[in-house]
Design a protein around this motif. Structure first.
Motif, PDB file in Angstrom:
ATOM      1  N   THR A 132      73.570  40.969  89.258  1.00 25.09           N
ATOM      2  CA  THR A 132      73.701  40.344  87.941  1.00 25.09           C
ATOM      3  C   THR A 132      72.655  39.257  87.747  1.00 25.09           C
ATOM      4  O   THR A 132      72.122  38.691  88.713  1.00 25.09           O
ATOM      5  N   THR A 133      72.374  38.960  86.501  1.00 21.73           N
ATOM      6  CA  THR A 133      71.474  37.843  86.192  1.00 21.73           C
ATOM      7  C   THR A 133      72.085  36.531  86.664  1.00 21.73           C
ATOM      8  O   THR A 133      71.373  35.624  87.121  1.00 21.73           O
ATOM      9  N   ALA A 134      73.410  36.415  86.561  1.00 18.38           N
ATOM     10  CA  ALA A 134      74.102  35.201  86.994  1.00 18.38           C
ATOM     11  C   ALA A 134      73.800  34.901  88.454  1.00 18.38           C
ATOM     12  O   ALA A 134      73.514  33.757  88.834  1.00 18.38           O
ATOM     13  N   TRP A 135      73.859  35.937  89.304  1.00 18.42           N
ATOM     14  CA  TRP A 135      73.570  35.745  90.726  1.00 18.42           C
ATOM     15  C   TRP A 135      72.100  35.407  90.940  1.00 18.42           C
ATOM     16  O   TRP A 135      71.756  34.498  91.683  1.00 18.42           O
ATOM     17  N   LYS A 136      71.235  36.147  90.262  1.00 16.75           N
ATOM     18  CA  LYS A 136      69.798  35.977  90.499  1.00 16.75           C
ATOM     19  C   LYS A 136      69.296  34.602  90.069  1.00 16.75           C
ATOM     20  O   LYS A 136      68.307  34.107  90.604  1.00 16.75           O
ATOM     21  N   THR A 137      69.972  33.984  89.091  1.00 15.28           N
ATOM     22  CA  THR A 137      69.532  32.660  88.632  1.00 15.28           C
ATOM     23  C   THR A 137      70.311  31.522  89.286  1.00 15.28           C
ATOM     24  O   THR A 137      70.051  30.359  88.996  1.00 15.28           O
ATOM     25  N   MET A 138      71.252  31.846  90.171  1.00 16.94           N
ATOM     26  CA  MET A 138      71.985  30.796  90.880  1.00 16.94           C
ATOM     27  C   MET A 138      71.042  30.122  91.880  1.00 16.94           C
ATOM     28  O   MET A 138      70.192  30.782  92.488  1.00 16.94           O
ATOM     29  N   LEU A 139      71.204  28.821  92.049  1.00 13.87           N
ATOM     30  CA  LEU A 139      70.346  28.075  92.968  1.00 13.87           C
ATOM     31  C   LEU A 139      70.412  28.688  94.365  1.00 13.87           C
ATOM     32  O   LEU A 139      71.495  28.995  94.879  1.00 13.87           O
ATOM     33  N   ALA A 140      69.265  28.846  94.979  1.00 19.49           N
ATOM     34  CA  ALA A 140      69.163  29.548  96.259  1.00 19.49           C
ATOM     35  C   ALA A 140      70.082  28.984  97.354  1.00 19.49           C
ATOM     36  O   ALA A 140      70.745  29.760  98.058  1.00 19.49           O
ATOM     37  N   PRO A 141      70.162  27.653  97.536  1.00 21.26           N
ATOM     38  CA  PRO A 141      71.034  27.145  98.607  1.00 21.26           C
ATOM     39  C   PRO A 141      72.504  27.517  98.424  1.00 21.26           C
ATOM     40  O   PRO A 141      73.242  27.617  99.405  1.00 21.26           O
ATOM     41  N   LEU A 142      72.934  27.721  97.182  1.00 20.95           N
ATOM     42  CA  LEU A 142      74.336  28.047  96.931  1.00 20.95           C
ATOM     43  C   LEU A 142      74.658  29.496  97.275  1.00 20.95           C
ATOM     44  O   LEU A 142      75.810  29.838  97.540  1.00 20.95           O
ATOM     45  N   LYS A 143      73.652  30.356  97.252  1.00 18.31           N
ATOM     46  CA  LYS A 143      73.908  31.780  97.502  1.00 18.31           C
ATOM     47  C   LYS A 143      74.475  32.021  98.904  1.00 18.31           C
ATOM     48  O   LYS A 143      75.231  32.972  99.108  1.00 18.31           O
ATOM     49  N   ARG A 144      74.120  31.170  99.838  1.00 20.50           N
ATOM     50  CA  ARG A 144      74.662  31.316 101.203  1.00 20.50           C
ATOM     51  C   ARG A 144      76.181  31.190 101.189  1.00 20.50           C
ATOM     52  O   ARG A 144      76.878  31.885 101.935  1.00 20.50           O
ATOM     53  N   ASP A 145      76.686  30.270 100.348  1.00 19.84           N
ATOM     54  CA  ASP A 145      78.141  30.076 100.267  1.00 19.84           C
ATOM     55  C   ASP A 145      78.851  31.306  99.717  1.00 19.84           C
ATOM     56  O   ASP A 145      80.039  31.506  99.962  1.00 19.84           O
ATOM     57  N   TRP A 146      78.119  32.101  98.939  1.00 23.40           N
ATOM     58  CA  TRP A 146      78.729  33.207  98.198  1.00 23.40           C
ATOM     59  C   TRP A 146      78.327  34.578  98.739  1.00 23.40           C
ATOM     60  O   TRP A 146      78.460  35.585  98.046  1.00 23.40           O
ATOM     61  N   THR A 147      77.868  34.610  99.984  1.00 22.84           N
ATOM     62  CA  THR A 147      77.486  35.874 100.610  1.00 22.84           C
ATOM     63  C   THR A 147      78.447  36.183 101.750  1.00 22.84           C
ATOM     64  O   THR A 147      78.670  35.347 102.630  1.00 22.84           O
ATOM     65  N   SER A 148      79.019  37.386 101.740  1.00 17.59           N
ATOM     66  CA  SER A 148      79.991  37.770 102.762  1.00 17.59           C
ATOM     67  C   SER A 148      79.281  38.157 104.055  1.00 17.59           C
ATOM     68  O   SER A 148      78.054  38.261 104.118  1.00 17.59           O
ATOM     69  N   ARG A 149      80.050  38.420 105.093  1.00 20.51           N
ATOM     70  CA  ARG A 149      79.479  38.815 106.377  1.00 20.51           C
ATOM     71  C   ARG A 149      78.676  40.109 106.263  1.00 20.51           C
ATOM     72  O   ARG A 149      77.710  40.304 106.984  1.00 20.51           O
ATOM     73  N   ARG A 150      79.084  40.975 105.360  1.00 19.91           N
ATOM     74  CA  ARG A 150      78.389  42.258 105.190  1.00 19.91           C
ATOM     75  C   ARG A 150      77.300  42.183 104.127  1.00 19.91           C
ATOM     76  O   ARG A 150      76.771  43.205 103.713  1.00 19.91           O
ATOM     77  N   GLY A 151      76.986  40.973 103.693  1.00 21.21           N
ATOM     78  CA  GLY A 151      75.869  40.794 102.783  1.00 21.21           C
ATOM     79  C   GLY A 151      76.184  40.977 101.316  1.00 21.21           C
ATOM     80  O   GLY A 151      75.280  41.081 100.488  1.00 21.21           O
ATOM     81  N   LYS A 152      77.468  40.992 100.947  1.00 21.80           N
ATOM     82  CA  LYS A 152      77.844  41.137  99.537  1.00 21.80           C
ATOM     83  C   LYS A 152      77.829  39.780  98.836  1.00 21.80           C
ATOM     84  O   LYS A 152      78.330  38.790  99.382  1.00 21.80           O
TER      85      LYS A 152
END
Length: 442
Positions: A132-152
């Motif tokens: 989604t665009t929402a994910w792609k525009t989220m600040l990079a450091p925050l994406k780590r918090d929102w990534t599961s063990r399997r990379g989702k």
């Protein structure tokens, strides 16, 4: 034969009849065409099929804004109706778990960036939103918090979350406090000085333990655990982090110390979320432990100027460890309405986000909102300063396992009510975290 008198006398009547017949047929044809055109017009006026999606939202201080976002989305997307439902209680997880068990999850849901939500993604309960665009525009450091063990990518953040102490500058001045305290000893001295000057030093949300967790517990964990164990997160997941220690007991002891010394309001054990905010805004307490998400309410509409400072839960001579991470966000569930729910997620993170910001004034987690979202300079400066610290800790709802979150609330309240000692609370916390590790990570 063509010129015989018989031909002229016999063709007049049949021609006129034929003309009448043709004319009536033409009129009928035109009428029929008109009817078909009217039917076509009626068919085009029929509204498209409407998909109804359910959104279960954690919005303790912005329900009106969520309803407005849903209404604006449906205006621009008339084929989708959003049924907004609000979570109740003390945690997001206690609202989600019964629905997971019953198989009645909504189409879009508020979630925390923690191991429980990540597990739901890996189990196929939450959808991957990383395209989604929402994910792609989220600040990079925050994406780590929102990534599961399997990379989702299992959700998007509702904001950049950091906890702080808001303080009434007028009260501080009247009590002779020239600058905010920088460690816990200085904090206690400031509280004593405020009390001697006739003020209630700080508000405590004993009736809403979520804020006890976001406030004194999170800062205590940051300075008593994270500061001394860099591998705390992996050890907690493995079940090898020892929390039955004097340092963890000290977290609970600091919470209990505030009412023991008379530094909090009289009704602290029944003070809820909104009640606590009002106490601060009415000038009845000098300080309030709150998050960046409350900036819009706490910084505006007061009869006094408000400042903020990092909770000084560090010992004298030790650097303070602030709390910084992702706020509760939004996820899409694997339902038959997933496509429509994804569209709504995109709207929340895009055109709908300024609606939230007009009230909340939090720090936007999205790059494309950085220049347009409403934020207070004081909160922006605070967040920027905190982000430069070499060490920060996560909010408590991202730190602890979901089962432990619920037990922690009771532990803190029992310590405040003197039903349990801080050491006993530390032992129970340790048992809960290790039990969770045995169930999920072995």
């Amino acid at each position: 034969m063509a010129n015989s008198p018989h031909s002229g006398s016999h063709t007049g009547f049949p021609v006129r009849s034929a003309l009448r017949w043709l004319l009536s047929g033409l009129i009928g044809f035109l009428l029929l065409c008109g009817c078909h055109q009217q039917d076509a017009a009626n068919d085009s006026a029929v509204p498209p099929h409407i998909t109804s999606i359910t959104a279960l939202i954690w919005a303790p201080d912005w329900p009106e804004q969520m309803l407005q976002i849903a209404a604006e989305f449906s205006k621009l997307n008339p084929d989708v109706h959003v049924d907004v439902q609000f979570m109740i209680g003390n945690t997001v997880e206690e609202n989600i778990k019964p629905r997971v068990a019953a198989g009645t999850l909504p189409d879009l849901v508020s979630v925390n960036p923690n191991a429980y939500s990540a597990g739901l993604a890996d189990q196929g309960v939450l959808a991957d939103v990383s395209q989604t665009t929402a994910w792609k525009t989220m600040l990079a450091p925050l994406k780590r918090d929102w990534t599961s063990r399997r990379g989702k990518g299992f959700g998007v953040s509702g904001g950049v979350a950091t906890t702080m102490i808001y303080y009434n500058r007028d009260i501080f001045a009247k009590a002779g406090i020239e600058k905010p305290p920088a460690n816990f000893d200085e904090f206690l001295r400031a509280c004593a000085q405020l009390k001697r000057a006739g003020f209630t030093p700080i508000m405590l949300n004993g009736g809403f333990p979520n804020m006890l967790g976001n406030g004194p517990f999170a800062s205590g964990f940051a300075n008593d655990v994270v500061a001394h164990e860099p591998a705390w997160k992996s050890k907690m997941a493995e079940g090898t982090l020892d929390l039955d220690t004097p340092a963890v007991a000290d977290i609970f002891a600091k919470i209990a110390l505030l009412p023991e010394r008379g530094y909090v309001q009289a009704s602290y054990m029944t003070t809820g979320y909104d009640d606590g905010m009002r106490l601060f805004k009415d000038g009845k307490v000098a300080m309030a432990f709150q998050g960046s998400w409350a900036a819009g309410l706490l910084l505006h509409g007061n009869r006094f100027p408000v400042g903020v400072f990092i909770p000084p839960w560090n010992a004298r001579g030790e650097p303070v460890v602030p709390v910084l991470g992702s706020e509760t966000g939004f996820a899409v569930c694997e339902t038959t309405n997933k496509a429509a729910a994804m569209r709504f997620l995109e709207f929340i993170a895009g055109k709908g986000f300024p609606i939230l910001q007009r009230k909340r004034h939090n720090i936007s987690p999205f790059q494309n909102n950085a220049g347009t979202a409403v934020s207070d300079p004081e909160i922006v400066d605070y967040t920027n300063a905190v982000s430069r610290y070499s060490m920060t800790a996560s909010p408590y709802y991202s730190t602890l396992p979901s089962n432990t979150l619920e037990s922690l609330h009771g532990l803190m309240q029992d310590v405040l009510l003197k039903k349990m000692t801080p050491s006993e609370a530390a032992k129970r916390l340790d048992e809960s975290v290790k039990n969770d590790a045995k169930m999920h990570y072995k």
